[in-house]
Design an enzyme around this catalytic site. Structure first.
Site, PDB file in Angstrom:
ATOM      1  N   HIS A  17       0.921  -0.899  -0.073  1.00  0.00           N
ATOM      2  CA  HIS A  17       0.212   0.084  -0.311  1.00  0.00           C
ATOM      3  C   HIS A  17       1.096   1.449   0.102  1.00  0.00           C
ATOM      4  O   HIS A  17       0.795   1.851  -0.678  1.00  0.00           O
ATOM      5  CB  HIS A  17      -0.525   0.115   1.247  1.00  0.00           C
ATOM      6  CG  HIS A  17      -1.974  -0.957   1.523  1.00  0.00           C
ATOM      7  ND1 HIS A  17      -2.332  -1.656   2.406  1.00  0.00           N
ATOM      8  CD2 HIS A  17      -2.407  -1.684   0.415  1.00  0.00           C
ATOM      9  CE1 HIS A  17      -2.867  -2.179   2.259  1.00  0.00           C
ATOM     10  NE2 HIS A  17      -3.394  -1.973   0.812  1.00  0.00           N
ATOM     11  N   ARG A  90      -1.659  -5.796  -8.397  1.00  0.00           N
ATOM     12  CA  ARG A  90      -1.125  -6.579  -8.318  1.00  0.00           C
ATOM     13  C   ARG A  90      -0.214  -8.102  -9.524  1.00  0.00           C
ATOM     14  O   ARG A  90       1.002  -8.501  -9.557  1.00  0.00           O
ATOM     15  CB  ARG A  90      -1.072  -7.675  -7.107  1.00  0.00           C
ATOM     16  CG  ARG A  90      -0.562  -6.811  -5.917  1.00  0.00           C
ATOM     17  CD  ARG A  90      -0.798  -7.338  -4.390  1.00  0.00           C
ATOM     18  NE  ARG A  90      -2.551  -6.794  -4.147  1.00  0.00           N
ATOM     19  CZ  ARG A  90      -3.560  -7.037  -3.163  1.00  0.00           C
ATOM     20  NH1 ARG A  90      -2.874  -7.803  -2.537  1.00  0.00           N
ATOM     21  NH2 ARG A  90      -4.656  -6.332  -3.055  1.00  0.00           N
ATOM     22  N   SER A 128      -2.731  -7.405   2.927  1.00  0.00           N
ATOM     23  CA  SER A 128      -3.132  -7.609   4.307  1.00  0.00           C
ATOM     24  C   SER A 128      -3.353  -8.886   4.865  1.00  0.00           C
ATOM     25  O   SER A 128      -3.165  -9.134   6.305  1.00  0.00           O
ATOM     26  CB  SER A 128      -4.202  -6.433   4.242  1.00  0.00           C
ATOM     27  OG  SER A 128      -3.895  -5.143   4.080  1.00  0.00           O
TER      28      SER A 128
HETATM   29  P1  ADP Z   1      -6.067  -6.007   0.132  1.00  0.00           P
HETATM   30  O1  ADP Z   1      -5.662  -6.575  -0.922  1.00  0.00           O
HETATM   31  O2  ADP Z   1      -4.491  -6.237   0.508  1.00  0.00           O
HETATM   32  O3  ADP Z   1      -6.530  -6.075   1.325  1.00  0.00           O
HETATM   33  P2  ADP Z   1      -6.839  -3.128   0.242  1.00  0.00           P
HETATM   34  O4  ADP Z   1      -8.573  -3.848  -0.292  1.00  0.00           O
HETATM   35  O5  ADP Z   1      -6.769  -2.608   1.312  1.00  0.00           O
HETATM   36  O6  ADP Z   1      -5.585  -4.798  -0.099  1.00  0.00           O
HETATM   37  O7  ADP Z   1      -6.502  -2.300  -1.505  1.00  0.00           O
HETATM   38  C1  ADP Z   1      -6.125  -1.110  -1.363  1.00  0.00           C
HETATM   39  C2  ADP Z   1      -5.208  -0.632  -2.683  1.00  0.00           C
HETATM   40  O8  ADP Z   1      -3.335  -0.894  -2.537  1.00  0.00           O
HETATM   41  C3  ADP Z   1      -6.311  -1.281  -4.035  1.00  0.00           C
HETATM   42  O9  ADP Z   1      -5.533  -0.890  -5.490  1.00  0.00           O
HETATM   43  C4  ADP Z   1      -5.214  -2.653  -4.145  1.00  0.00           C
HETATM   44  O10 ADP Z   1      -4.745  -3.180  -4.926  1.00  0.00           O
HETATM   45  C5  ADP Z   1      -4.152  -2.095  -3.885  1.00  0.00           C
HETATM   46  N1  ADP Z   1      -2.657  -2.777  -3.023  1.00  0.00           N
HETATM   47  C6  ADP Z   1      -2.790  -3.483  -1.902  1.00  0.00           C
HETATM   48  N2  ADP Z   1      -1.669  -4.507  -1.397  1.00  0.00           N
HETATM   49  C7  ADP Z   1      -0.852  -3.998  -3.093  1.00  0.00           C
HETATM   50  C8  ADP Z   1       0.943  -4.314  -3.400  1.00  0.00           C
HETATM   51  N3  ADP Z   1       1.105  -5.002  -3.182  1.00  0.00           N
HETATM   52  N4  ADP Z   1       0.439  -3.347  -4.386  1.00  0.00           N
HETATM   53  C9  ADP Z   1       0.950  -3.088  -5.154  1.00  0.00           C
HETATM   54  N5  ADP Z   1      -0.920  -2.723  -4.805  1.00  0.00           N
HETATM   55  C10 ADP Z   1      -1.340  -2.975  -3.577  1.00  0.00           C
END
Ligand code: ADP
Length: 160
Positions: A17, A90, A128
């Site tokens: 993130h 990702r 996460s």
């Molecule tokens: P998660 O899938 O980790 O629960 P969230 O719903 O909090 O993630 O995602 C928030 C944003 O951060 C989304 O756009 C998600 O694609 C991006 N994101 C999460 N982890 C990564 C990562 N490792 N690399 C790039 N973007 C990420």
């Protein structure tokens, strides 16, 4: 002045993130990190905890603000005067869902764009959920979350 929204659950914030937030903060004038407040997703960390962790890890970024929203993302984006939503991708597996969401958001609100930033290679496996699984099993999460919040995350997950 270009304002963008980085939405997500951030349950908890990871280095993946942070990579997206930091890159967005270099590209745009203002970045609003919008934490989804949706109890039906059953997050581990409360909304206050997730916001607190993000405030700690983004304190060095002067054009980043942490906020929360429920309801429609495009309504929140309009309310805050944002011109785009920035999302991290990702892998191909993220793409189908994100593509669908971006099309729906475009229908709901044509003036708000969705911008995808590719993950940095070192974080492509990181989510996460992975962080939570490893911490609960007693593994070292130093590689996956910002140093300053690591102990808080571990303490919280081991004392649930
Ligand atoms: P998660 O899938 O980790 O629960 P969230 O719903 O909090 O993630 O995602 C928030 C944003 O951060 C989304 O756009 C998600 O694609 C991006 N994101 C999460 N982890 C990564 C990562 N490792 N690399 C790039 N973007 C990420």
């Amino acid at each position: 002045m270009k304002t963008v929204i980085c939405p997500g659950s951030f349950d908890p914030v990871t280095k993946g993130h942070m990579d997206i937030i930091e890159r967005a903060s270099k590209l745009f004038d203002k970045v609003i990190v919008a934490v989804l407040n949706n109890a039906s997703k059953h997050p581990c960390f409360t909304i206050e905890e997730r916001i607190g962790l993000l405030r700690e890890t983004t304190g060095h970024l002067s054009n980043v603000e942490i906020s929360t929203f429920d309801g429609l993302l495009v309504d929140f984006a309009k309310l805050r005067g944002a011109s785009a939503v920035v999302k991290g991708l990702r892998a191909v597996t993220d793409f189908e869902y994100e593509f669908q969401m971006s099309m729906i958001n475009k229908k709901l609100c044509p003036e708000i764009e969705t911008i995808f930033l590719n993950t940095s290679q070192e974080y492509m496996y990181l989510s996460s959920s992975v962080v939570k699984q490893i911490a609960r099993a007693g593994g070292d999460i130093s590689m996956f979350v910002p140093e300053e919040i690591r102990d808080k995350i571990v303490d919280r997950l081991l004392n649930m």
